[in-house]
Write a protein that holds these residues in place. Structure first.
Motif, PDB file in Angstrom:
ATOM      1  N   UNK A 296      46.532  58.633  64.627  1.00  0.00           N
ATOM      2  CA  UNK A 296      45.951  57.493  65.344  1.00  0.00           C
ATOM      3  C   UNK A 296      44.909  57.952  66.344  1.00  0.00           C
ATOM      4  N   UNK A 297      44.005  57.017  66.661  1.00  0.00           N
ATOM      5  CA  UNK A 297      42.992  57.244  67.696  1.00  0.00           C
ATOM      6  C   UNK A 297      43.518  56.738  69.033  1.00  0.00           C
ATOM      7  N   UNK A 298      43.422  57.588  70.033  1.00  0.00           N
ATOM      8  CA  UNK A 298      43.817  57.200  71.380  1.00  0.00           C
ATOM      9  C   UNK A 298      42.649  56.530  72.102  1.00  0.00           C
ATOM     10  N   UNK A 299      42.976  55.746  73.110  1.00  0.00           N
ATOM     11  CA  UNK A 299      41.953  55.114  73.940  1.00  0.00           C
ATOM     12  C   UNK A 299      42.476  54.960  75.348  1.00  0.00           C
ATOM     13  N   UNK A 300      42.037  55.858  76.238  1.00  0.00           N
ATOM     14  CA  UNK A 300      42.608  55.890  77.585  1.00  0.00           C
ATOM     15  C   UNK A 300      41.510  55.937  78.627  1.00  0.00           C
ATOM     16  N   UNK A 301      41.613  55.081  79.612  1.00  0.00           N
ATOM     17  CA  UNK A 301      40.818  55.148  80.833  1.00  0.00           C
ATOM     18  C   UNK A 301      41.644  54.485  81.929  1.00  0.00           C
ATOM     19  N   UNK A 302      41.150  54.465  83.149  1.00  0.00           N
ATOM     20  CA  UNK A 302      41.912  53.890  84.239  1.00  0.00           C
ATOM     21  C   UNK A 302      42.271  52.440  83.923  1.00  0.00           C
ATOM     22  N   UNK A 303      43.584  52.166  83.877  1.00  0.00           N
ATOM     23  CA  UNK A 303      44.051  50.813  83.600  1.00  0.00           C
ATOM     24  C   UNK A 303      44.170  50.472  82.131  1.00  0.00           C
ATOM     25  N   UNK A 304      43.828  51.405  81.247  1.00  0.00           N
ATOM     26  CA  UNK A 304      43.817  51.134  79.805  1.00  0.00           C
ATOM     27  C   UNK A 304      44.535  52.262  79.075  1.00  0.00           C
ATOM     28  N   UNK A 305      45.428  51.899  78.154  1.00  0.00           N
ATOM     29  CA  UNK A 305      46.097  52.898  77.324  1.00  0.00           C
ATOM     30  C   UNK A 305      46.354  52.291  75.948  1.00  0.00           C
ATOM     31  N   UNK A 306      45.508  52.663  74.983  1.00  0.00           N
ATOM     32  CA  UNK A 306      45.530  52.046  73.660  1.00  0.00           C
ATOM     33  C   UNK A 306      45.788  53.085  72.571  1.00  0.00           C
ATOM     34  N   UNK A 307      46.241  52.600  71.428  1.00  0.00           N
ATOM     35  CA  UNK A 307      46.488  53.464  70.282  1.00  0.00           C
ATOM     36  C   UNK A 307      46.302  52.636  69.022  1.00  0.00           C
ATOM     37  N   UNK A 308      45.555  53.194  68.053  1.00  0.00           N
ATOM     38  CA  UNK A 308      45.308  52.475  66.802  1.00  0.00           C
ATOM     39  C   UNK A 308      45.306  53.466  65.652  1.00  0.00           C
ATOM     40  N   UNK A 309      46.125  53.202  64.641  1.00  0.00           N
ATOM     41  CA  UNK A 309      46.179  54.115  63.510  1.00  0.00           C
ATOM     42  C   UNK A 309      47.291  53.782  62.556  1.00  0.00           C
ATOM     43  N   UNK A 310      47.983  54.825  62.080  1.00  0.00           N
ATOM     44  CA  UNK A 310      48.965  54.660  61.013  1.00  0.00           C
ATOM     45  C   UNK A 310      50.245  55.430  61.356  1.00  0.00           C
ATOM     46  N   UNK A 311      51.368  54.901  60.882  1.00  0.00           N
ATOM     47  CA  UNK A 311      52.653  55.558  61.076  1.00  0.00           C
ATOM     48  C   UNK A 311      53.453  55.493  59.784  1.00  0.00           C
ATOM     49  N   UNK A 312      54.115  56.598  59.452  1.00  0.00           N
ATOM     50  CA  UNK A 312      55.063  56.615  58.335  1.00  0.00           C
ATOM     51  C   UNK A 312      56.458  56.542  58.937  1.00  0.00           C
ATOM     52  N   UNK A 313      57.141  55.454  58.660  1.00  0.00           N
ATOM     53  CA  UNK A 313      58.453  55.206  59.257  1.00  0.00           C
ATOM     54  C   UNK A 313      59.537  56.002  58.542  1.00  0.00           C
ATOM     55  N   UNK A 314      60.714  56.032  59.169  1.00  0.00           N
ATOM     56  CA  UNK A 314      61.850  56.741  58.593  1.00  0.00           C
ATOM     57  C   UNK A 314      62.237  56.162  57.245  1.00  0.00           C
ATOM     58  N   UNK A 315      61.986  54.864  57.048  1.00  0.00           N
ATOM     59  CA  UNK A 315      62.333  54.222  55.775  1.00  0.00           C
ATOM     60  C   UNK A 315      61.322  54.515  54.667  1.00  0.00           C
ATOM     61  N   UNK A 316      60.304  55.349  54.968  1.00  0.00           N
ATOM     62  CA  UNK A 316      59.311  55.721  53.965  1.00  0.00           C
ATOM     63  C   UNK A 316      58.116  54.800  53.904  1.00  0.00           C
ATOM     64  N   UNK A 317      58.159  53.697  54.618  1.00  0.00           N
ATOM     65  CA  UNK A 317      57.060  52.744  54.574  1.00  0.00           C
ATOM     66  C   UNK A 317      55.917  53.194  55.484  1.00  0.00           C
ATOM     67  N   UNK A 318      54.705  52.747  55.121  1.00  0.00           N
ATOM     68  CA  UNK A 318      53.514  53.033  55.910  1.00  0.00           C
ATOM     69  C   UNK A 318      53.046  51.752  56.594  1.00  0.00           C
ATOM     70  N   UNK A 319      52.756  51.885  57.877  1.00  0.00           N
ATOM     71  CA  UNK A 319      52.266  50.744  58.639  1.00  0.00           C
ATOM     72  C   UNK A 319      50.954  51.121  59.324  1.00  0.00           C
TER      73      UNK A 319
END
Length: 483
Positions: free
Chosen positions: A426-449
């Protein structure tokens, strides 16, 4: 029989509803009380929404905006794109003298270094040129737009907010150190290769602990002056030398001074060193060229390290290329197609051409540094969906930071250990007052989100006292989501 049918109905139709209810319940326990949140979670295989909240609310994206820049650069510039810095001569060489001019054409290469510039200028000597009976001309259609609207004033002297110009050498960043003297005063230590002047009135306070600096109003300040002059003032807790990374204030002046020093070191004489927007004469001969890495390598650095200079340099190139294709030469005259405004407009137009819902976004730069940037989590999710599904952009997923493994997620607490370690790209996005994250995760159940988590309004005190980042808490629950 009835029970079997009921089980089938539950298994086939109710998972998204169940997941939505589960995550909604989780949110009641982990959502921060002060922050504003916008969230989208998307099941990639089923192509369906798992959970969303405030998905149409415009929020500050910070550096997750670089995903937009990566997509637009791929679409507009192509993966074979690279920057070129060139040296030309226009004249005749007789007995080590060039009776004419030397042209150095900069292109805004964000990766261009002083050593590479030295190699280019060495070709003057290898072509038996010791004296230039003319001018050394730095050629660039330089835009006055060196910083985007909405960049925070306090950031402008720091290297991550270095000015974006066609003249870039060593990221337009000067490295120095601030060291204590015996009387708690300070001195600046800087390599002579940097043609800048930094003075200091700062003092060190050995009796103040770093953790108490804010309460004691002990902090450093930097003033920027014309001619790449700077002054450090204020105080710093403790008595240890600290490193400084100072952004060049005047890139064209800096480039002139660096080239002057290199030519003097090589004992190459010339009449004048000037900057001009004039075109290279048709009669000029190309003497040497430096080519940057191609676009994919630049994007890898940009996304992994969240490199602002690469992002905004590419934004300007996107604008130049887009509007040269859109307008003929007569319509371009008088327009600053090299600036942030045209680059940001081109960025938005390209995303809309890709059928992404960016009509209502407010895009100002390519890096996400500007506080004027506004987009929704739904818009960001559409970019992730495009990257995942379109073969032209799928290579970008390989450049995203991997939790606990690479880039800006390598050392982040709660992401660099199980269960999230290596599960997230995932791509991070951080500055004062802002903390964002956007990308992909593979869960324990094998699914991709695919997921977008935008958190605005996070105060420094709230960030310091929380047990874990909100994004880590939510993604841990998503990781554990049962099929």
């Amino acid at each position: 029989m009835y029970l079997l049918i009921r089980i089938l109905i539950v298994s086939l139709f109710s998972l998204p509803v169940w997941a939505d209810e589960y995550l909604a319940n989780v949110m009641q326990h982990i959502a921060p009380p002060q922050s504003q949140l916008a969230i989208n979670i998307w099941d990639i295989e089923k192509k369906s929404s798992v959970y969303s909240i405030n998905e149409q609310t415009l929020m500050q994206p910070a550096s997750i905006q670089k995903l937009l820049t990566a997509v637009a650069a791929t679409k507009q510039l192509g993966t074979d794109f690279y920057y070129e810095t060139q040296v030309y001569i226009d004249g005749v060489v007789v007995q080590q003298q060039l009776n004419g001019d030397v042209y150095i054409k900069f292109s805004g290469d964000p990766s261009f270094t002083r050593e590479q510039l030295k190699q280019l200028l060495t070709t003057l000597k290898t072509n038996d040129i010791q004296h230039i009976n003319g001018n050394v001309i730095l050629v660039s259609p330089t835009s006055e737009s060196l910083r985007a609207p909405g960049w925070v004033w306090d950031d402008l002297g720091i290297c991550y907010a270095a000015p974006v110009s066609d003249f870039i050498i060593d990221k337009n960043c000067v490295r120095a150190s601030l060291s204590p003297l015996a009387d708690n005063a300070s001195e600046i230590i800087i390599d002579a290769q940097y043609p800048v002047e930094i003075s200091t009135k700062a003092v060190f306070k050995p009796n103040i602990d770093v953790t108490q600096a804010k309460a004691q109003f002990c902090e450093l300040h930097m003033q920027r002056f014309d001619g790449n002059h700077y002054r450090i003032s204020g105080c710093y807790p403790g008595n240890q030398t600290i490193s400084l990374a100072v952004a060049v204030n005047d890139p064209s002046r800096y480039a002139k001074d660096v080239i002057k020093a290199i030519l003097n070191d090589k004992q190459v004489n010339y009449a004048n060193l000037i900057i001009s927007k004039q075109s290279i004469p048709p009669s000029a001969q190309l003497l040497a060229t430096h080519q940057s890495e191609k676009l994919p390598k630049l994007l890898k650095i940009m996304l992994e390290k969240s490199d602002n200079l690469i992002a905004d340099s590419l934004l300007k190139k996107i604008g130049q290329d887009f509007y040269r294709q859109t307008f003929n030469s007569d319509n371009i005259e008088g327009l600053d197609i090299n600036g942030f405004t045209m680059g940001a407009k081109a960025l938005q137009s390209i995303l809309i051409e890709l059928n992404l819902p960016f009509n209502d976004a407010n895009l100002v730069d390519g890096s996400g540094l500007s506080r004027y940037n506004l987009l929704t989590s739904a818009q960001m999710l559409s970019v992730l969906q495009l990257i995942d599904s379109d073969t032209r952009f799928q290579y970008l997923t390989e450049f995203l930071p991997i939790s606990g493994k690479s880039g800006t997620l390598k050392y982040q607490q709660h992401f660099n250990k199980p269960p999230l370690k290596a599960a997230i790209s995932a791509k991070t996005g951080t500055m004062l007052g802002v903390e964002n994250l956007a990308g992909f995760i593979q869960a324990k159940n094998g699914k991709h989100y695919a997921f977008v988590i935008i958190e605005n309004g996070l105060t420094p005190d709230a960030k310091q006292t929380r047990l874990a980042p909100f994004s880590a808490l939510l993604l841990r629950r998503l990781y554990d989501l049962q099929p």
